[in-house]
Design a protein around this motif. Structure first.
Motif, short mmCIF file in Angstrom:
data_model
loop_
_atom_site.label_atom_id
_atom_site.label_comp_id
_atom_site.label_asym_id
_atom_site.label_seq_id
_atom_site.Cartn_x
_atom_site.Cartn_y
_atom_site.Cartn_z
N TYR A 1 37.28 37.62 42.56
CA TYR A 1 37.23 36.85 41.31
C TYR A 1 36.01 35.94 41.27
CZ TYR A 1 42.11 38.44 40.92
OH TYR A 1 43.24 39.21 40.86
N LYS A 2 35.64 35.40 42.43
CA LYS A 2 34.44 34.54 42.48
C LYS A 2 33.20 35.36 42.11
CE LYS A 2 35.69 30.34 43.78
NZ LYS A 2 36.74 30.39 42.76
N GLU B 1 33.21 35.92 38.42
CA GLU B 1 32.84 34.68 37.71
C GLU B 1 31.33 34.47 37.74
OE1 GLU B 1 35.35 31.83 39.67
OE2 GLU B 1 36.84 31.87 38.07
N GLN C 1 29.86 37.03 33.26
CA GLN C 1 30.04 36.21 32.05
C GLN C 1 29.25 36.82 30.90
OE1 GLN C 1 29.19 32.04 32.74
NE2 GLN C 1 30.14 32.12 34.76
N TRP D 1 37.78 35.67 30.20
CA TRP D 1 37.72 35.47 31.64
C TRP D 1 36.86 36.58 32.21
CZ3 TRP D 1 37.97 37.57 36.38
CH2 TRP D 1 37.83 36.65 37.44
N PRO D 2 35.80 36.32 32.95
CA PRO D 2 35.33 34.98 33.28
C PRO D 2 34.80 34.24 32.05
CG PRO D 2 33.72 36.63 33.95
CD PRO D 2 34.91 37.37 33.50
#
Lengths: 161, 242, 355
Positions: free
Chosen positions: C233-234, C237, C241, C288-289
């Motif tokens: 997930y990092k 992110e 985007q 999301w992100p």
């Protein structure tokens, strides 16, 4: 709904920006079906119309419900084969007996095409040639006889204007 | 010398987590033997339930998928449809197949999905600590029927196999039991038939296996086998249902 | 090139379906619910032509778990529904996230809570961007705002889902789903994509068995899986985007909106610019992100800016905007609830009060 789709489709073929928004859900049958069509030379934001330039109204119940949702000095084209309430103020109202005219043509279903013809006769938003091409393209395979019937109906509407 | 008994290739050589006297180990083994005998190990996909057999994929040595509680037949339906050459079976307990997953069971059966279903009926919820199952007998004590299952308010044991019989999409239904060596052999024959049906494209096949749960029946393993024979089979008679 | 493209008038729902088929979707399962019924009908009519499998499931629960099964076999799989149906799918989405399977889920949002109504809404933002089901997980969330984008976001959703092995959600709404607009589309015949990733179930000849699962009972194992998910997930992110900006360089008031709301704001922004008003639009495409980088740049810029978030909700994306702005600028909000939509006059009035 179909007349709106044909107009939107034809306008798209002429390179305009268009949106078509239906009423959906439980009121599709039996209630007052309607659609909102926007034709523009620039990108369209909301497809929802609060007050329309023109209302094409095919029955009495819809006339009652929608007649006030036209812009000041806008146009209403209404089906006088139904009992219609009084005209709203500040709008130009044209009444034609679309259902009776359609019955005379032998097909009650083409009332909408006569109405579309009468609208384009007034406004000329889309060329007749493009409408004809669209009718031809949208006719379901194996039902090509519909093309002629719908074109005839459209032409009759055009002549009403 | 001829070798007449060995460890099935499709069953991993590991110790299971099942309680002493539990029927799951036997059922797992029967499936493994059938898969080996039919030579389908490399194209078999098992779908494990939520319940005591939740980690069945740690014991079988072929591809497996988990499924959310009750959804094994939804997962299996999709696997079989996108990979029609694989042999797909679900392994489900009474809660998974006949309570939370009844809808999936009935509709997969009604669509006539070409699947094999192994349904373990032990009349109780094991994994969660011995609560009432849809198949719990009238009068049977469980954690949630402390006075015994009462018809008023808790209803009768659900006979899902009999219910499925009326569906034209269902090709094969048989109820078997694990309470004696003879019955275990019959159970294996039924499982084999259910897999053969799938291989031959015949459609939905389900084998209901009456299986002992000594822990939550509050019995010794031997008593539990006897209870199946004397009590449970009166409610769930064995044999071909369809 | 132009010969390869054709312009078709279609609804947002149909455009999503056609976009999915063009993206090689090999499996669809769904259950009818208004206002997304055109999508399931389009799939029923056309998915099989490209070699895909269509199933009308017995419930939303069955549908999402069918997606789990198809995806576990390495097939591009999707489902669609509208708000109440998406709530039902949450358990399955959590399993898909936990088992690290790719899948695409379309939510054509309608008014809630409960059965609510069938009019357009954006009140499922929290549910989509915060995971929605149980456990620490995320889904990639894309928000198209035109029918053309409905079509185009599907290949992107599938490829992101495949790349990161996780659910990708398309947040549409009743207005975008029902309205027709011209779509410029590729006219080549697509084929359902069946990847053969090493984790997929199927023919296990020559390898040890694969298991699709999200269950880790041994002490410490589940935490390791979770840490792996968080690491993923990092990365997302940092790398994924997406947003669209309009007149941001000199805007005094930055409007923030997504989906249907964004297209309405876009035309208002044009109009106000024509009147010399310094208004801009920041439209998150990935919810999301969340596109925090774009907001950071604006917040750090020299212009003293105010933000106005406009949503068809009680203020859900608003929280993400406030989190990134973190008190550095004023953040206002305009929203309508339960299927209502802010009118142009209302929006302009709110903007003017900030200028």
């Amino acid at each position: 709904m179909l007349a709106g789709k044909i107009m939107a489709e034809a306008a798209m073929q002429e390179g305009r920006y268009v949106t078509w928004l239906p009423a959906y859900g439980p009121e599709v049958r039996g209630g007052t079906a309607f659609c909102m069509v926007i034709i523009s030379d620039s990108e369209i934001g909301s497809p929802y119309i609060g007050e329309a330039d023109t209302l094409i109204i095919l029955n009495g119940l819809s006339f009652q419900k929608f007649k006030c949702r036209v812009k000041k000095n806008g146009l209403i084209i209404a089906n006088s084969s139904f009992d219609l309430e009084d005209d709203p103020q500040n709008a130009r109202v044209l009444r034609y007996p679309f259902t009776d005219l359609a019955l005379k043509q032998g097909n009650i279903k083409v009332a909408n095409m006569i109405a579309l013809g009468s609208y384009l006769g007034q406004k000329g938003t889309v060329a007749t040639k493009t409408i004809f091409e669209t009718i031809r393209r949208m006719a379901p395979a194996g039902k090509k006889e519909l093309i002629k019937i719908n074109k005839q109906a459209f032409m009759q509407g055009l002549r009403l204007a | 010398m001829k070798k007449i008994f060995s460890h099935p290739r499709s069953l991993r050589k590991v110790t299971t987590h099942y309680c002493p006297g539990c029927g799951h180990g036997i059922a797992h083994r029967l499936i493994s033997e059938v898969v080996d005998e039919l030579g389908i190990r490399e194209k078999t996909i098992g779908v494990a339930p939520v319940g005591c057999a939740v980690v069945a994929y740690d014991y079988w040595d072929f591809d497996c998928s988990e499924a959310a509680h009750g959804r094994a037949l939804a997962v299996a339906t999709a696997i079989k449809r996108v990979k029609p050459k694989t042999i797909v079976f679900t392994y489900q307990g009474d809660g998974d197949l006949a309570a939370i997953g009844t809808n999936e069971t009935i509709h997969a059966a009604n669509r006539g999905e070409n699947l094999t279903v192994i349904f373990i009926n032990n009349a109780v919820y094991g994994m969660t600590g011995g609560q009432m199952a849809p198949t719990t007998l009238v009068g049977q004590k469980t954690a949630t029927t402390p006075k015994g299952r009462e018809v008023k308010g808790q209803g009768y044991p659900l006979k899902i196999s009999e219910m499925l019989k009326v569906l034209p999409g269902v090709k094969y239904l048989e109820r078997v039991s694990l309470h004696s060596p003879q019955e275990i052999l019959k159970a294996k024959a039924a499982i084999k038939q259910a897999f053969l049906n799938q291989i031959q494209g015949k459609g939905f096949s389900l084998v209901e296996i009456i299986s002992p749960c000594p822990t939550y029946w509050g019995m010794s393993p031997r008593q539990s086998l006897n209870w199946i024979k004397e009590v449970m089979l009166k409610e769930f008679p064995l044999g071909r249902i369809k | 090139m132009i010969n390869n493209l054709k312009r078709v008038l279609m609804t947002g729902n149909e455009a999503i379906a056609e976009g999915a088929i063009q993206a090689g979707c090999g499996f669809y399962a769904g259950y009818p619910i208004t206002p997304q019924n055109e999508l399931i009908a389009y799939m029923a009519a056309h998915l099989a032509d490209s070699g895909g499998v269509f199933i009308q499931a017995e419930s939303e629960l069955a549908a999402i778990n069918m997606v789990f099964g198809a995806s576990a076999c390495g097939v591009r799989a999707m489902t669609s529904s509208s708000s109440p149906g998406i709530s039902l799918k949450q358990e399955g989405i959590s399993y898909i996230a936990g088992a690290q399977l790719p899948a695409v889920i379309v939510n054509v949002m309608r008014g809630g809570p409960g059965l609510g109504n069938i009019w357009p809404s954006q009140a499922d933002y929290f549910q989509a961007t915060r995971g929605g089901g149980h456990g620490d997980y995320r889904s990639i969330v894309l928000a198209p705002s035109t029918v053309q984008e409905c079509y185009e976001c599907m290949p992107l959703a599938f490829s992101l889902a495949d790349q990161y092995r996780m659910p990708a959600i398309i947040l549409s709404d009743g207005m975008l789903g029902q309205m027709m607009e011209p779509v410029l589309m590729r006219s080549h015949k697509p084929l359902a994509i069946s990847h053969k990733p090493k984790w997929a179930l199927g023919n296990s000849k020559g390898r040890s068995p694969n298991v699709a699962k999200s269950f880790y009972l041994r002490e410490g194992d589940l935490e390791k899986v979770n840490l792996l998910l968080q690491k993923k997930y990092k990365t997302i992110e940092a790398k994924e985007q997406r947003y669209q900006g309009q007149y941001l360089d000199d805007a005094k008031v930055v409007l923030v909106a997504y989906g249907t709301m964004a297209r309405i704001i876009k035309s208002i922004t044009h109009k106000l610019r024509g009147q010399g008003k310094k208004v801009g639009l920041l439209r998150p495409i990935t919810l999301w992100p969340f596109p925090v980088q774009a907001f950071e740049r604006l917040a750090l810029g020299k212009m003293a800016k105010k933000f106005l978030v406009v949503e068809m909700s009680a203020g859900q994306m608003l929280e993400d905007v406030k989190l990134v702005i973190n008190g550095r600028s004023a953040v206002g909000f305009l929203g309508r609830l339960g299927g209502g939509m802010p009118s142009e006059e209302e929006i302009i009035k709110n903007i003017t009060s900030l200028l």
